[in-house]
Design a protein around this motif. Structure first.
Motif, PDB file in Angstrom:
ATOM      1  N   GLY A  38       0.807  -1.229   0.000  1.00  0.00           N
ATOM      2  CA  GLY A  38       0.000   0.000   0.000  1.00  0.00           C
ATOM      3  C   GLY A  38       0.833   1.268   0.000  1.00  0.00           C
ATOM      4  O   GLY A  38       1.896   1.358  -0.639  1.00  0.00           O
ATOM      5  N   ARG A  98       4.418   2.883  -2.011  1.00  0.00           N
ATOM      6  CA  ARG A  98       4.250   4.016  -2.932  1.00  0.00           C
ATOM      7  C   ARG A  98       5.102   5.202  -2.474  1.00  0.00           C
ATOM      8  O   ARG A  98       5.884   5.763  -3.263  1.00  0.00           O
ATOM      9  N   ASP A  99       4.981   5.560  -1.216  1.00  0.00           N
ATOM     10  CA  ASP A  99       5.690   6.754  -0.737  1.00  0.00           C
ATOM     11  C   ASP A  99       7.200   6.537  -0.648  1.00  0.00           C
ATOM     12  O   ASP A  99       7.971   7.471  -0.856  1.00  0.00           O
ATOM     13  N   GLU A 155       2.648   5.380   7.855  1.00  0.00           N
ATOM     14  CA  GLU A 155       2.418   4.124   8.571  1.00  0.00           C
ATOM     15  C   GLU A 155       2.752   2.963   7.653  1.00  0.00           C
ATOM     16  O   GLU A 155       2.595   3.067   6.436  1.00  0.00           O
ATOM     17  N   ASP A 168       1.956  -0.739   6.494  1.00  0.00           N
ATOM     18  CA  ASP A 168       0.994  -1.841   6.473  1.00  0.00           C
ATOM     19  C   ASP A 168       1.662  -3.053   5.838  1.00  0.00           C
ATOM     20  O   ASP A 168       2.329  -2.918   4.804  1.00  0.00           O
ATOM     21  N   ARG A 208      -7.087  -6.815  -5.616  1.00  0.00           N
ATOM     22  CA  ARG A 208      -8.333  -6.235  -5.100  1.00  0.00           C
ATOM     23  C   ARG A 208      -8.163  -4.743  -4.732  1.00  0.00           C
ATOM     24  O   ARG A 208      -9.107  -4.078  -4.339  1.00  0.00           O
ATOM     25  N   ASP A 216      -7.110  -0.549  -5.028  1.00  0.00           N
ATOM     26  CA  ASP A 216      -7.682   0.501  -5.881  1.00  0.00           C
ATOM     27  C   ASP A 216      -6.805   0.895  -7.074  1.00  0.00           C
ATOM     28  O   ASP A 216      -7.210   0.770  -8.223  1.00  0.00           O
ATOM     29  N   ARG A 224     -13.376   5.108  -3.376  1.00  0.00           N
ATOM     30  CA  ARG A 224     -12.143   5.153  -4.164  1.00  0.00           C
ATOM     31  C   ARG A 224     -12.093   6.378  -5.071  1.00  0.00           C
ATOM     32  O   ARG A 224     -11.012   6.882  -5.378  1.00  0.00           O
ATOM     33  N   ARG A 275      -8.219  12.714  -3.623  1.00  0.00           N
ATOM     34  CA  ARG A 275      -7.351  13.157  -2.518  1.00  0.00           C
ATOM     35  C   ARG A 275      -5.873  12.947  -2.866  1.00  0.00           C
ATOM     36  O   ARG A 275      -5.026  13.791  -2.561  1.00  0.00           O
ATOM     37  N   ARG A 300      -2.718  15.616  -3.100  1.00  0.00           N
ATOM     38  CA  ARG A 300      -1.416  15.430  -2.444  1.00  0.00           C
ATOM     39  C   ARG A 300      -0.262  15.536  -3.429  1.00  0.00           C
ATOM     40  O   ARG A 300       0.774  16.119  -3.142  1.00  0.00           O
TER      41      ARG A 300
END
Ligand code: CTP
Length: 411
Positions: free
Chosen positions: A7, A11-12, A21, A23, A90, A92, A134, A140, A144
């Protein structure tokens, strides 16, 4: 244990952004084996566990199948035979569907890295359309990362358009809409949230009050950008430059809602829009269950932003009454936030971005002058009830008048 970072953290990391955070997804385990290894179960809707030391979230790999509209209409299947790829598909967006081993090896079955490098938001599979949140999430992320140049993949725009056409956004509940809006307001370019929603026609169904500002003209001498929708989103981005606070940004976004209510035959003038917007804002806040602190500041900015622009022409009494409404004599007053939202309104116009806004400084100074007026002598007079308040008001008017005259004489 086979655990993969997934997640936003992946990406970041790849974007060189700070990771908020971490995950993890776990393959081949059961709830029992997780607990036996010291993990603490926390998930309500699917099996998620907290790591005993790091407190990172570890979720068992799962698949999801939509069975009914809305958020609860999912059947979740989490078992040791679910593969990493099944868990990733599954998700987004391709940029959110990558995994990384503890050694930093990337697992990227949907080319998320390439989309990240090309700055593209692309859905992973048609299952994107099973969750209308989504659409808001994507908007959003646009807010960013707008400065990095992200665009929407044409097929994702098409899918979102279809979701809107099929009425999927009608299933969005107030709490989720507000939660996403509140987060979007805190991003670097909040206007991109609204432009992305507009691009897939979700703006009209999710935020009709904002959508209705598009196509409403304003006088070109004060508003070279002309369109009110364009103006309020410019104001929103200016507010983001002036203040970190979501309340200030929200007030900036809402300040001209009344302009959608001006009768067409009065266009491009918007006489009285400050009051016309009040019921629109009340309804907007009620529908989305906007917190009180946001509503309070927004109502003040909506009704009195033109007062602030005209501060040099205001009567001292009017200024004192405005400052009173802003709670200027209290520690926790609205003066600074209000002034910043008003400055954003002035700068959020095409070609006005670099203009000076001395009104903000004057308002803050006048608030200080008013708060420092010694009201003790009023207490010594033999006054009753409302007379006391009026006597204090008069003292403050006198002090503010003197301050304004001194300011003018220095010009
Ligand atoms: N996810 C999803 N659909 C949603 C919510 C989440 O597919 N409606 C997936 C995405 O893969 C996402 C991951 O779950 O990356 C974690 O979700 P979350 O923590 O909410 O978002 P992040 O992507 O980590 O973004 P943020 O930086 O805002 O926390």
């Amino acid at each position: 244990m086979k655990a993969y970072l997934v997640g936003g953290a992946v990406r970041d990391k790849l974007l060189n952004y700070p990771v908020k955070e971490k995950d993890w997804v776990v393959i081949g385990e059961t709830p029992e084996s997780m607990v036996a290894q010291g993990f603490k179960p926390v998930g309500k809707d699917f099996p998620v566990f907290l790591h005993p030391q790091t407190h990172d979230e570890y979720a068992l790999a799962r698949t999801e199948r939509k069975t009914a509209p809305g958020y609860r209409g999912f059947v979740v299947h989490a078992s040791p035979d679910v593969t990493l790829e099944q868990d990733l598909i599954r998700r987004d967006l391709t940029i959110n569907a990558m995994a990384m081993t503890e050694d930093g090896e990337l697992i990227d079955p949907f080319n998320g890295r390439q989309d990240l490098e090309n700055r593209v938001f692309r859905h992973v599979s048609p299952a994107f359309s099973e969750d209308p949140v989504r659409i808001l999430r994507l908007a959003r992320f646009a807010a960013r990362y707008a400065h990095l140049g992200f665009t929407l993949a044409p097929e994702t725009r098409q899918l979102m358009l279809e979701m809107v056409e099929n009425g999927e956004t009608d299933y969005l509940v107030a709490e989720r809409v507000w939660a996403e809006l509140n987060k979007a307001l805190q991003e670097k370019t909040p206007s991109a949230f609204f432009y992305t929603l507009r691009e897939c026609q979700a703006l009209a169904s999710v935020f009709p009050e904002i959508d209705q500002l598009f196509g409403v003209p304003q006088p070109p001498q004060y508003h070279p950008e002309i369109d009110t929708g364009v103006h309020v989103l410019m104001v929103l981005d200016q507010a983001a430059l002036l203040s970190e606070k979501a309340e200030v940004r929200f007030a900036a976004l809402c300040h001209d809602l009344g302009k959608a209510k001006t009768p067409r035959d009065k266009w491009p003038s918007h006489h009285g829009h400050e009051q016309l917007g009040v019921p629109v804002l009340e309804q907007f806040c009620k529908r989305l269950r906007v917190p009180k602190s946001f509503k309070a500041l927004s109502l003040l900015v909506m009704q009195y932003h033109t007062h602030c622009h005209r501060i040099f022409d205001l009567k001292s009494a009017t200024l004192v009454d405005l400052l009173q409404k802003l709670g200027a004599t209290r520690q926790d007053n609205h003066v600074d936030d209000f002034a910043k939202a008003c400055e954003a309104d002035m700068k959020g116009r095409k070609g006005f971005e670099q203009r000076d806004y001395p009104q903000r400084r004057i308002l803050l100074k006048a608030a200080e002058v008013m708060a420092n007026v010694d009201v003790q002598e009023v207490m010594q007079r033999e006054l009753k009830g409302a007379q006391i308040g009026e006597a204090i008001r008069q003292l403050r008017i006198k002090a503010v008048k003197h301050f304004l005259q001194t300011e003018k004489s220095q010009d």
